[in-house]
Write a protein that holds these residues in place. Sequence first.
Motif, short mmCIF file in Angstrom:
data_model
loop_
_atom_site.label_atom_id
_atom_site.label_comp_id
_atom_site.label_asym_id
_atom_site.label_seq_id
_atom_site.Cartn_x
_atom_site.Cartn_y
_atom_site.Cartn_z
N LEU A 83 0.56 -1.30 0.06
CA LEU A 83 -0.03 0.14 -0.10
C LEU A 83 0.84 1.17 -0.01
O LEU A 83 0.45 2.17 -0.71
N GLY A 84 1.98 1.48 0.82
CA GLY A 84 2.74 2.52 0.85
C GLY A 84 3.48 2.74 -0.24
O GLY A 84 3.53 4.09 -0.76
N ALA A 231 2.86 8.27 3.97
CA ALA A 231 3.37 7.97 5.34
C ALA A 231 2.30 7.25 5.99
O ALA A 231 2.38 6.43 6.53
N ALA A 232 0.96 7.82 5.72
CA ALA A 232 -0.07 7.31 6.46
C ALA A 232 -0.58 5.89 5.86
O ALA A 232 -0.67 4.89 6.52
N GLN A 249 13.21 2.02 2.20
CA GLN A 249 11.87 2.48 1.79
C GLN A 249 11.25 3.58 2.83
O GLN A 249 10.48 4.21 2.10
N CYS A 250 11.62 3.38 4.20
CA CYS A 250 11.01 4.73 4.88
C CYS A 250 11.80 6.01 4.56
O CYS A 250 10.90 6.95 4.45
N LEU A 255 10.98 11.15 1.37
CA LEU A 255 11.06 11.89 0.61
C LEU A 255 10.24 12.49 -0.23
O LEU A 255 10.01 13.49 -0.54
N VAL A 256 9.25 11.53 -0.53
CA VAL A 256 7.77 11.88 -1.30
C VAL A 256 7.01 13.00 -0.20
O VAL A 256 6.58 13.89 -0.82
N VAL A 257 7.09 12.52 1.01
CA VAL A 257 6.25 13.64 1.94
C VAL A 257 6.78 14.98 1.77
O VAL A 257 6.06 15.92 1.58
#
Length: 286
Positions: A83-84, A231-232, A249-250, A255-257
């Motif tokens: 999902l993330g 992140a959610a 991955q975290c 970086l995307v957020v």
Amino acid sequence: MLAIVAIFAVQLTSALSVPLIDVVGPGGAAWLRLSIGALFMILLAPPPLRAIRKRDVPVLLALGACIGAMSVAFLAAIERIPLGTAVAIEFLGPLTVAALRSGSLAKMVWPVLALGGVVLVTEPWAGEIDMLGVGFALLAGVGWGGYIVLLQYLGDQFEGSGILSITLPIAAVTAAFFGIPQASGQITLEVLAIAAGLALLAPVLLFILELAALRRMTATAFGTLMALEPAAALLLGLIILTQMPTPVQCVGIALVVLAGAAAQRGGRRDQPPLATGPVPIVSNDR
């Protein structure tokens, strides 16, 4: 707080849709959710058919088709990839739209940064990436970007509830082309009850929360908060679907957020004189 609850509502709906996807397929899950959600929205806010102008009809049809295709593509993505990861890839769509609409070439650094984050999230060097799942997520991102542009245009003519009451039935019909063949013979009362519960979460509760939040904050602030969606998704994927991310991955999600929040800076749009209500510029309905 309303905006944050809305973020988790849409990601919770996505996570809880995975068992439904196993039964009726991604197309079937999207079709059932959109169909029931459309019925709920029509009952809550009857569509303002008299407010529709001829020139609005193609845009309304396009927006409905965009929502339907986006919903099917996203659920097809989370059937194959975490999902993330799916949300991080999909987020490239609205982030690119936000950067392009800023009118600043410097703003394009944020989609590039987010793309770097997506590379870290997908970890292509590990050799286990599902390219079809990534493709579906990218398609959903294109749909999300189109949703923002079309919704902004229609938001100058309709209230948010009016738009959903008109476009969700169109989205349901679009999803039906994929959903009916997949769900055929699998629909039971239990399946309908699950789909109804998910439809209440998104779009019904999601829309109510977002509209209430937008009445209390600027669109730019709202859009910045919506950048927390990847992140959610990562968190709920871990809790509900036991999808354990790697440290790399975290970092990619972070970086995307960061890119999503930065792309919203300076993106406030003055309310048009004929607008009848605030319109979400980043949020979507899956």
